[in-house]
Write a protein that holds these residues in place. Sequence first.
Motif, PDB file in Angstrom:
ATOM      1  N   ALA A  30       4.618 -13.546  -0.666  1.00  0.00           N
ATOM      2  CA  ALA A  30       3.679 -13.471  -1.781  1.00  0.00           C
ATOM      3  C   ALA A  30       2.248 -13.425  -1.269  1.00  0.00           C
ATOM      4  CB  ALA A  30       3.861 -14.666  -2.708  1.00  0.00           C
ATOM      5  N   GLY A  31       1.437 -12.546  -1.866  1.00  0.00           N
ATOM      6  CA  GLY A  31       0.048 -12.410  -1.457  1.00  0.00           C
ATOM      7  C   GLY A  31      -0.516 -11.065  -1.869  1.00  0.00           C
ATOM      8  N   VAL A  32      -1.736 -10.812  -1.454  1.00  0.00           N
ATOM      9  CA  VAL A  32      -2.413  -9.547  -1.723  1.00  0.00           C
ATOM     10  C   VAL A  32      -2.487  -8.756  -0.425  1.00  0.00           C
ATOM     11  CG1 VAL A  32      -4.510  -8.426  -2.544  1.00  0.00           C
ATOM     12  CG2 VAL A  32      -3.757 -10.578  -3.585  1.00  0.00           C
ATOM     13  N   TYR A  33      -1.993  -7.516  -0.450  1.00  0.00           N
ATOM     14  CA  TYR A  33      -1.942  -6.672   0.739  1.00  0.00           C
ATOM     15  C   TYR A  33      -2.856  -5.456   0.582  1.00  0.00           C
ATOM     16  CZ  TYR A  33       2.278  -9.299   1.938  1.00  0.00           C
ATOM     17  OH  TYR A  33       3.172 -10.297   2.231  1.00  0.00           O
TER      18      TYR A  33
ATOM     19  N   GLY B  51      -3.868   6.604  -8.810  1.00  0.00           N
ATOM     20  CA  GLY B  51      -2.789   6.034  -9.610  1.00  0.00           C
ATOM     21  C   GLY B  51      -2.473   4.611  -9.203  1.00  0.00           C
ATOM     22  N   THR B  52      -1.186   4.284  -9.199  1.00  0.00           N
ATOM     23  CA  THR B  52      -0.749   2.915  -8.935  1.00  0.00           C
ATOM     24  C   THR B  52       0.461   2.898  -8.009  1.00  0.00           C
ATOM     25  OG1 THR B  52       0.690   2.931 -10.876  1.00  0.00           O
ATOM     26  CG2 THR B  52      -1.546   2.084 -11.182  1.00  0.00           C
ATOM     27  N   ILE B  53       0.703   1.730  -7.433  1.00  0.00           N
ATOM     28  CA  ILE B  53       1.930   1.472  -6.699  1.00  0.00           C
ATOM     29  C   ILE B  53       2.642   0.319  -7.395  1.00  0.00           C
ATOM     30  CG2 ILE B  53       0.619   0.047  -5.065  1.00  0.00           C
ATOM     31  CD1 ILE B  53       2.864   0.498  -3.043  1.00  0.00           C
ATOM     32  N   THR B  54       3.945   0.471  -7.600  1.00  0.00           N
ATOM     33  CA  THR B  54       4.780  -0.575  -8.180  1.00  0.00           C
ATOM     34  C   THR B  54       5.876  -0.887  -7.176  1.00  0.00           C
ATOM     35  OG1 THR B  54       4.351   0.257 -10.414  1.00  0.00           O
ATOM     36  CG2 THR B  54       6.200  -1.248 -10.143  1.00  0.00           C
ATOM     37  N   ALA B  55       6.082  -2.173  -6.881  1.00  0.00           N
ATOM     38  CA  ALA B  55       7.002  -2.519  -5.803  1.00  0.00           C
ATOM     39  C   ALA B  55       7.777  -3.788  -6.105  1.00  0.00           C
ATOM     40  CB  ALA B  55       6.225  -2.682  -4.496  1.00  0.00           C
ATOM     41  N   THR B  56       8.804  -4.006  -5.296  1.00  0.00           N
ATOM     42  CA  THR B  56       9.550  -5.259  -5.297  1.00  0.00           C
ATOM     43  C   THR B  56       9.515  -5.814  -3.880  1.00  0.00           C
ATOM     44  OG1 THR B  56      11.657  -4.143  -4.816  1.00  0.00           O
ATOM     45  CG2 THR B  56      11.090  -4.506  -7.132  1.00  0.00           C
ATOM     46  N   ALA B  57       9.448  -7.142  -3.766  1.00  0.00           N
ATOM     47  CA  ALA B  57       9.386  -7.801  -2.467  1.00  0.00           C
ATOM     48  C   ALA B  57      10.534  -8.777  -2.331  1.00  0.00           C
ATOM     49  CB  ALA B  57       8.048  -8.522  -2.306  1.00  0.00           C
ATOM     50  N   ASP B  58      11.236  -8.695  -1.218  1.00  0.00           N
ATOM     51  CA  ASP B  58      12.352  -9.597  -0.948  1.00  0.00           C
ATOM     52  C   ASP B  58      11.837 -10.796  -0.151  1.00  0.00           C
ATOM     53  OD1 ASP B  58      14.659 -10.905  -0.097  1.00  0.00           O
ATOM     54  OD2 ASP B  58      15.793  -9.048   0.094  1.00  0.00           O
TER      55      ASP B  58
ATOM     56  N   GLY C 258      11.476 -10.315   3.809  1.00  0.00           N
ATOM     57  CA  GLY C 258      10.116  -9.793   3.892  1.00  0.00           C
ATOM     58  C   GLY C 258       9.994  -8.304   3.687  1.00  0.00           C
ATOM     59  N   LYS C 259      11.014  -7.655   3.128  1.00  0.00           N
ATOM     60  CA  LYS C 259      10.959  -6.216   2.908  1.00  0.00           C
ATOM     61  C   LYS C 259      10.293  -5.907   1.565  1.00  0.00           C
ATOM     62  CE  LYS C 259      14.955  -4.924   5.717  1.00  0.00           C
ATOM     63  NZ  LYS C 259      16.289  -4.253   5.725  1.00  0.00           N
ATOM     64  N   ILE C 260       9.435  -4.891   1.567  1.00  0.00           N
ATOM     65  CA  ILE C 260       8.750  -4.453   0.356  1.00  0.00           C
ATOM     66  C   ILE C 260       9.090  -2.985   0.119  1.00  0.00           C
ATOM     67  CG2 ILE C 260       6.526  -4.065  -0.760  1.00  0.00           C
ATOM     68  CD1 ILE C 260       5.404  -6.401   0.770  1.00  0.00           C
ATOM     69  N   THR C 261       9.623  -2.685  -1.059  1.00  0.00           N
ATOM     70  CA  THR C 261       9.973  -1.318  -1.440  1.00  0.00           C
ATOM     71  C   THR C 261       9.132  -0.930  -2.647  1.00  0.00           C
ATOM     72  OG1 THR C 261      12.236  -1.667  -0.675  1.00  0.00           O
ATOM     73  CG2 THR C 261      11.832   0.224  -2.105  1.00  0.00           C
ATOM     74  N   GLY C 262       8.441   0.196  -2.546  1.00  0.00           N
ATOM     75  CA  GLY C 262       7.533   0.560  -3.628  1.00  0.00           C
ATOM     76  C   GLY C 262       7.579   2.025  -4.007  1.00  0.00           C
ATOM     77  N   LEU C 263       7.018   2.311  -5.174  1.00  0.00           N
ATOM     78  CA  LEU C 263       6.914   3.678  -5.690  1.00  0.00           C
ATOM     79  C   LEU C 263       5.450   3.993  -5.963  1.00  0.00           C
ATOM     80  CD1 LEU C 263       9.863   3.705  -8.268  1.00  0.00           C
ATOM     81  CD2 LEU C 263       9.860   4.679  -5.961  1.00  0.00           C
ATOM     82  N   PHE C 264       4.988   5.153  -5.474  1.00  0.00           N
ATOM     83  CA  PHE C 264       3.626   5.620  -5.722  1.00  0.00           C
ATOM     84  C   PHE C 264       3.616   6.615  -6.868  1.00  0.00           C
ATOM     85  CE2 PHE C 264       3.565   4.757  -1.072  1.00  0.00           C
ATOM     86  CZ  PHE C 264       2.551   3.800  -1.057  1.00  0.00           C
ATOM     87  N   ALA C 265       2.561   6.582  -7.673  1.00  0.00           N
ATOM     88  CA  ALA C 265       2.384   7.574  -8.736  1.00  0.00           C
ATOM     89  C   ALA C 265       0.889   7.784  -8.946  1.00  0.00           C
ATOM     90  CB  ALA C 265       3.034   7.119 -10.034  1.00  0.00           C
ATOM     91  N   GLY C 266       0.409   8.990  -8.624  1.00  0.00           N
ATOM     92  CA  GLY C 266      -1.012   9.320  -8.787  1.00  0.00           C
ATOM     93  C   GLY C 266      -1.164  10.698  -9.400  1.00  0.00           C
ATOM     94  N   SER C 267      -2.348  10.992  -9.919  1.00  0.00           N
ATOM     95  CA  SER C 267      -2.565  12.291 -10.553  1.00  0.00           C
ATOM     96  C   SER C 267      -4.048  12.590 -10.691  1.00  0.00           C
ATOM     97  CB  SER C 267      -1.909  12.340 -11.937  1.00  0.00           C
ATOM     98  OG  SER C 267      -2.536  11.415 -12.809  1.00  0.00           O
ATOM     99  N   PHE C 268      -4.358  13.834 -11.011  1.00  0.00           N
ATOM    100  CA  PHE C 268      -5.694  14.244 -11.450  1.00  0.00           C
ATOM    101  C   PHE C 268      -5.523  15.461 -12.356  1.00  0.00           C
ATOM    102  CE2 PHE C 268      -5.203  17.022  -7.779  1.00  0.00           C
ATOM    103  CZ  PHE C 268      -5.796  18.203  -8.191  1.00  0.00           C
TER     104      PHE C 268
END
Length: 209
Positions: free
Chosen positions: A38-41, A100-107, A111-121
Motif C-alpha cells: 500500500a502506498g503512492v507510486y 487518462g487513468t490507470i486502474t490496478a489491483t495489488a496483491d 507484491g504484484k501489481i496488475t493494471g490497465l491504462f486508458a488514455g485519449s485525446f
Amino acid sequence: MKSLLQSTGLAAAGFLVIAGVSMAISGGPDYGSSASVAGVYAGVLSPQQCGTPTPSPAPASTPTGRCGANSIGIFTLNVPKSGSSTGPFVVFDQGEAYVGTITATADPKNGKITGLFAGSFTYQRQDIDSVKTETNSSGTTSTTTTYKNNTYSATAAGRMKAQTEENSTRFGTGNVRLKGSADVQFSLTVNSVDDDIAYVVRGYQQTRL
C-alpha cells in the motif's frame, strides 16, 4: 546492592531468551518494519529496446508491441490498503499526448501489481460530406464537393504487470521500487489500431500507507 544486581541479571537473561526465540522464527524477529504494498507510486514507461529481453519479473505473456519506439509515458498510482488502485496516466506517441487513468489491483502477499491504462485525446478532421455533379446546357459537367468537420477520439489502451521490491539504503531505511512491463495499443479511431508499443516499467514508492 546484591538485590539490584540480581534483578538486572534476570532482566538481561529474560531479554536474551526472548531474542533467541524470535531469531528462531523464519526471517528473524518482527519489529513491524515489513514493507507494505500500500502506498503512492510514481512510474515511467520507456519503450522496450529491440533485442532486449523482457525485464524481470516477466509478465504472463511477452508483450507483442513494437520495440524501439519514440515514445514515453508517466503515471501515478495510489494503492490503498483495501479497494481499487487508481491514478492519472499520460503517454506521448508520434507528437500526441494521450491523457487518462490507470486502474490496478495489488496483491499484498507477493507484491504484484496488475493494471490497465486508458488514455485519449480528441481531434477534428475535415471529411467529404457530399459530391454533386451537374451537367449544364452546353453538355459540360461540373462537380461540387462539400466538406464538414468531424470530431474523433484517439485512444491509448493497454496493460501493465509489475513487481514491488524493497531495497535497503546505506542509511538503514528501505525504499520500494516498481519493475515490470506494459503493452499499449494506440488507435486513431475506434477499432482501428494504428500502433502497438511494448514498454519497460520503472517506478518507486513515494509514500507508504
